[in-house]
Design a protein around this motif. Structure first.
Motif, PDB file in Angstrom:
ATOM      1  N   LEU A   1       0.832  -1.208   0.000  1.00  0.00           N
ATOM      2  CA  LEU A   1       0.000   0.000   0.000  1.00  0.00           C
ATOM      3  C   LEU A   1       0.863   1.253   0.000  1.00  0.00           C
ATOM      4  CD1 LEU A   1      -3.097  -0.295   2.382  1.00  0.00           C
ATOM      5  CD2 LEU A   1      -3.039   0.525   0.016  1.00  0.00           C
ATOM      6  N   LEU A   2       1.886   1.255   0.829  1.00  0.00           N
ATOM      7  CA  LEU A   2       2.784   2.404   0.892  1.00  0.00           C
ATOM      8  C   LEU A   2       3.503   2.611  -0.435  1.00  0.00           C
ATOM      9  CD1 LEU A   2       4.239   1.801   4.465  1.00  0.00           C
ATOM     10  CD2 LEU A   2       2.889   3.787   3.761  1.00  0.00           C
ATOM     11  N   GLN A   3       3.905   1.500  -1.072  1.00  0.00           N
ATOM     12  CA  GLN A   3       4.583   1.639  -2.358  1.00  0.00           C
ATOM     13  C   GLN A   3       3.633   2.182  -3.411  1.00  0.00           C
ATOM     14  OE1 GLN A   3       7.949   1.195  -2.574  1.00  0.00           O
ATOM     15  NE2 GLN A   3       7.546   2.304  -4.497  1.00  0.00           N
ATOM     16  N   ALA A   4       2.365   1.765  -3.341  1.00  0.00           N
ATOM     17  CA  ALA A   4       1.364   2.304  -4.273  1.00  0.00           C
ATOM     18  C   ALA A   4       1.189   3.806  -4.075  1.00  0.00           C
ATOM     19  CB  ALA A   4       0.036   1.576  -4.082  1.00  0.00           C
ATOM     20  N   LEU A   5       1.199   4.259  -2.827  1.00  0.00           N
ATOM     21  CA  LEU A   5       1.109   5.698  -2.555  1.00  0.00           C
ATOM     22  C   LEU A   5       2.311   6.437  -3.120  1.00  0.00           C
ATOM     23  CD1 LEU A   5      -0.200   5.818   1.143  1.00  0.00           C
ATOM     24  CD2 LEU A   5      -1.477   6.325  -0.935  1.00  0.00           C
ATOM     25  N   ARG A   6       3.489   5.865  -2.943  1.00  0.00           N
ATOM     26  CA  ARG A   6       4.703   6.506  -3.466  1.00  0.00           C
ATOM     27  C   ARG A   6       4.659   6.574  -4.985  1.00  0.00           C
ATOM     28  NH1 ARG A   6       7.139   2.660   0.497  1.00  0.00           N
ATOM     29  NH2 ARG A   6       7.619   3.859   2.389  1.00  0.00           N
ATOM     30  N   ASP A   7       4.236   5.485  -5.624  1.00  0.00           N
ATOM     31  CA  ASP A   7       4.153   5.458  -7.091  1.00  0.00           C
ATOM     32  C   ASP A   7       3.175   6.498  -7.611  1.00  0.00           C
ATOM     33  OD1 ASP A   7       5.919   3.365  -6.975  1.00  0.00           O
ATOM     34  OD2 ASP A   7       4.468   1.819  -7.556  1.00  0.00           O
ATOM     35  N   SER A   8       2.153   6.785  -6.811  1.00  0.00           N
ATOM     36  CA  SER A   8       1.115   7.728  -7.235  1.00  0.00           C
ATOM     37  C   SER A   8       1.473   9.180  -6.923  1.00  0.00           C
ATOM     38  CB  SER A   8      -0.216   7.373  -6.562  1.00  0.00           C
ATOM     39  OG  SER A   8      -0.624   6.072  -6.925  1.00  0.00           O
ATOM     40  N   GLY A   9       2.657   9.379  -6.352  1.00  0.00           N
ATOM     41  CA  GLY A   9       3.125  10.741  -6.116  1.00  0.00           C
ATOM     42  C   GLY A   9       2.611  11.397  -4.857  1.00  0.00           C
ATOM     43  N   VAL A  10       2.079  10.619  -3.908  1.00  0.00           N
ATOM     44  CA  VAL A  10       1.626  11.188  -2.637  1.00  0.00           C
ATOM     45  C   VAL A  10       2.850  11.672  -1.863  1.00  0.00           C
ATOM     46  CG1 VAL A  10       0.433  10.737  -0.457  1.00  0.00           C
ATOM     47  CG2 VAL A  10      -0.383   9.688  -2.585  1.00  0.00           C
TER      48      VAL A  10
ATOM     49  N   ASP B   1      10.055   7.570   5.423  1.00  0.00           N
ATOM     50  CA  ASP B   1       9.060   8.568   5.040  1.00  0.00           C
ATOM     51  C   ASP B   1       7.688   8.280   5.638  1.00  0.00           C
ATOM     52  OD1 ASP B   1       8.677   6.270   3.554  1.00  0.00           O
ATOM     53  OD2 ASP B   1       8.122   7.316   1.705  1.00  0.00           O
ATOM     54  N   VAL B   2       7.643   7.354   6.613  1.00  0.00           N
ATOM     55  CA  VAL B   2       6.363   6.927   7.184  1.00  0.00           C
ATOM     56  C   VAL B   2       6.252   7.368   8.645  1.00  0.00           C
ATOM     57  CG1 VAL B   2       4.945   4.921   7.809  1.00  0.00           C
ATOM     58  CG2 VAL B   2       6.205   4.953   5.639  1.00  0.00           C
ATOM     59  N   GLU B   3       5.092   7.906   9.005  1.00  0.00           N
ATOM     60  CA  GLU B   3       4.758   8.211  10.390  1.00  0.00           C
ATOM     61  C   GLU B   3       3.674   7.251  10.848  1.00  0.00           C
ATOM     62  OE1 GLU B   3       3.500  12.260  10.635  1.00  0.00           O
ATOM     63  OE2 GLU B   3       5.514  13.077  10.375  1.00  0.00           O
ATOM     64  N   ILE B   4       3.800   6.725  12.067  1.00  0.00           N
ATOM     65  CA  ILE B   4       2.829   5.783  12.613  1.00  0.00           C
ATOM     66  C   ILE B   4       2.188   6.419  13.834  1.00  0.00           C
ATOM     67  CG2 ILE B   4       2.427   3.422  13.363  1.00  0.00           C
ATOM     68  CD1 ILE B   4       5.170   2.703  12.222  1.00  0.00           C
TER      69      ILE B   4
ATOM     70  N   PRO C   1      -2.173  -0.243  -8.749  1.00  0.00           N
ATOM     71  CA  PRO C   1      -0.819  -0.302  -8.180  1.00  0.00           C
ATOM     72  C   PRO C   1      -0.731  -1.199  -6.952  1.00  0.00           C
ATOM     73  CG  PRO C   1      -1.408   1.956  -8.717  1.00  0.00           C
ATOM     74  CD  PRO C   1      -2.651   1.141  -8.901  1.00  0.00           C
ATOM     75  N   LEU C   2      -1.766  -1.190  -6.105  1.00  0.00           N
ATOM     76  CA  LEU C   2      -1.755  -2.059  -4.933  1.00  0.00           C
ATOM     77  C   LEU C   2      -1.698  -3.519  -5.355  1.00  0.00           C
ATOM     78  CD1 LEU C   2      -2.101  -2.825  -1.955  1.00  0.00           C
ATOM     79  CD2 LEU C   2      -4.578  -2.601  -2.276  1.00  0.00           C
ATOM     80  N   GLN C   3      -2.540  -3.899  -6.296  1.00  0.00           N
ATOM     81  CA  GLN C   3      -2.534  -5.290  -6.752  1.00  0.00           C
ATOM     82  C   GLN C   3      -1.180  -5.686  -7.327  1.00  0.00           C
ATOM     83  OE1 GLN C   3      -6.198  -5.194  -9.295  1.00  0.00           O
ATOM     84  NE2 GLN C   3      -6.783  -6.929  -8.039  1.00  0.00           N
ATOM     85  N   ARG C   4      -0.570  -4.770  -8.036  1.00  0.00           N
ATOM     86  CA  ARG C   4       0.738  -5.056  -8.645  1.00  0.00           C
ATOM     87  C   ARG C   4       1.788  -5.335  -7.573  1.00  0.00           C
ATOM     88  NH1 ARG C   4       0.958  -0.824 -11.472  1.00  0.00           N
ATOM     89  NH2 ARG C   4       2.456   0.434 -10.319  1.00  0.00           N
ATOM     90  N   HIS C   5       1.727  -4.582  -6.473  1.00  0.00           N
ATOM     91  CA  HIS C   5       2.741  -4.732  -5.426  1.00  0.00           C
ATOM     92  C   HIS C   5       2.403  -5.818  -4.408  1.00  0.00           C
ATOM     93  CE1 HIS C   5       5.175  -1.371  -6.718  1.00  0.00           C
ATOM     94  NE2 HIS C   5       4.127  -0.560  -6.724  1.00  0.00           N
ATOM     95  N   LEU C   6       1.181  -6.309  -4.421  1.00  0.00           N
ATOM     96  CA  LEU C   6       0.804  -7.344  -3.452  1.00  0.00           C
ATOM     97  C   LEU C   6       1.534  -8.660  -3.686  1.00  0.00           C
ATOM     98  CD1 LEU C   6      -3.054  -6.979  -2.940  1.00  0.00           C
ATOM     99  CD2 LEU C   6      -1.310  -6.874  -1.174  1.00  0.00           C
ATOM    100  N   GLY C   7       1.910  -8.922  -4.923  1.00  0.00           N
ATOM    101  CA  GLY C   7       2.600 -10.171  -5.219  1.00  0.00           C
ATOM    102  C   GLY C   7       1.710 -11.369  -4.921  1.00  0.00           C
TER     103      GLY C   7
END
Length: 304
Positions: free
Chosen positions: A92-101, A130-133, A288-294
């Motif tokens: 999910l985080l990688q999908a956000l990065r790919d989308s320019g968030v 780059d992540v805050e929890i 993008p999420l589906q692509r990165h889910l593997g």
């Protein structure tokens, strides 16, 4: 016995969602509600709680919840819950990065309790710099103890007494564990509606199955000692929502593309995977999420 049982923890404390201040709770009103619902043993438990002029003692109730959450943390540890969440958060985080968030990417745990998931992800999640929890809960006692535990381990995370949907800087991804079954009807819709401000959510809860109450009863009898944890743990399994109920509510309230993850397709699946996730993203993030889910992609159910 009614199918929609009540959890004691939902009744003995109450908060104003706007001010986050606790509101007085009448012991007799709670007892009467449980008795009317046929839950006599739960009513007797509440009857024994300290009160003053019929108002339940807030500190005593909070300490009972704290003891229960300490035992519930054991459940999360044995079910490897932090690992389950991490496996979905990374793609999910990688999908956000790919989308320019733009970073920082904020993960907000709704109703975090003792912050087990937040602390575990901060310690072992390797989610990226780059992540805050952030963990949010309205119970001061739980958050104070969560903060103490995080400070003892020097963890990089925040634990706040806050409404997760009213943060100054909204979350990008909302997560929760064992929260969804607490909401019904309009309250469930409102829970999901609060997440429209974000980009995605991952909410884990007990698998809805005829086996779940029996499995929950055996586990809690074997592993739990706190009466409140034993009672509410079993009731939680009885209150778990069917997958379609969650997907319909989430889709209607957010407009996100939604699907279940690890939903049971048969009784064996329900036994092997006691927890299931409701996952949702903005439409542009789903591919993008589906692509990165593997390999995890095969464990997604149909989209809603």
């Amino acid at each position: 016995m009614p199918s929609d049982l009540l959890e004691i923890s939902d009744l003995i404390v109450d908060y104003d969602v706007a001010t986050l201040q606790p509101r007085p709770v009448s012991r007799e009103a709670v007892v009467a509600r449980l008795m009317a619902n046929g839950q006599r043993s739960a009513a007797r438990f509440v009857q024994r709680l300290p009160s003053s002029n019929d108002t339940l003692d807030f500190e005593a109730c909070s300490l009972a919840l704290l003891r229960s959450h300490i035992e519930l943390q054991r459940l999360s540890e044995e079910f490897l819950q932090a690992d389950r969440i991490r496996c979905v958060l990374l793609p999910l985080l990688q999908a956000l990065r790919d989308s320019g968030v733009k970073p920082p990417l904020r993960i907000v745990d709704v109703g975090c309790g003792l912050g087990y998931a937040v602390r575990s992800l901060a310690a072992h999640g390797r989610l990226g710099r780059d992540v805050e929890i952030i963990g949010c809960d309205m119970n001061v006692t739980l958050i104070e103890n969560a903060r103490r535990l995080a400070e003892e381990e020097s963890l990089s995370c925040e634990l706040r007494v806050a409404n997760a949907f009213q943060l100054e800087q909204p979350g990008h991804i909302f997560i929760s564990t064992g929260v969804l079954h607490h909401f019904r009807g309009n309250d469930l819709s409102a829970f999901f509606a609060g997440q429209r401000q974000g980009h995605a959510f991952v909410h884990y809860d007990i698998q809805h199955s005829v086996l779940s109450p029996w499995g929950s009863w055996m586990f809690h009898q074997a592993r739990m000692r706190e009466p409140l944890a034993r009672h509410d743990g079993v009731v939680s399994a009885r209150r778990a929502h069917p997958t379609q109920t969650l997907l319909s509510a989430a889709r209607a309230a957010t407009g996100f593309t939604c699907a279940s993850l690890d939903g049971a397709r048969n009784l064996l699946g329900a036994m092997l995977r006691p927890m299931t996730a409701t996952v949702g993203t903005r439409a542009d993030l789903w591919e993008p999420l589906q692509r990165h889910l593997g390999p995890l992609r095969a464990r997604l159910g149909p989209t809603s």
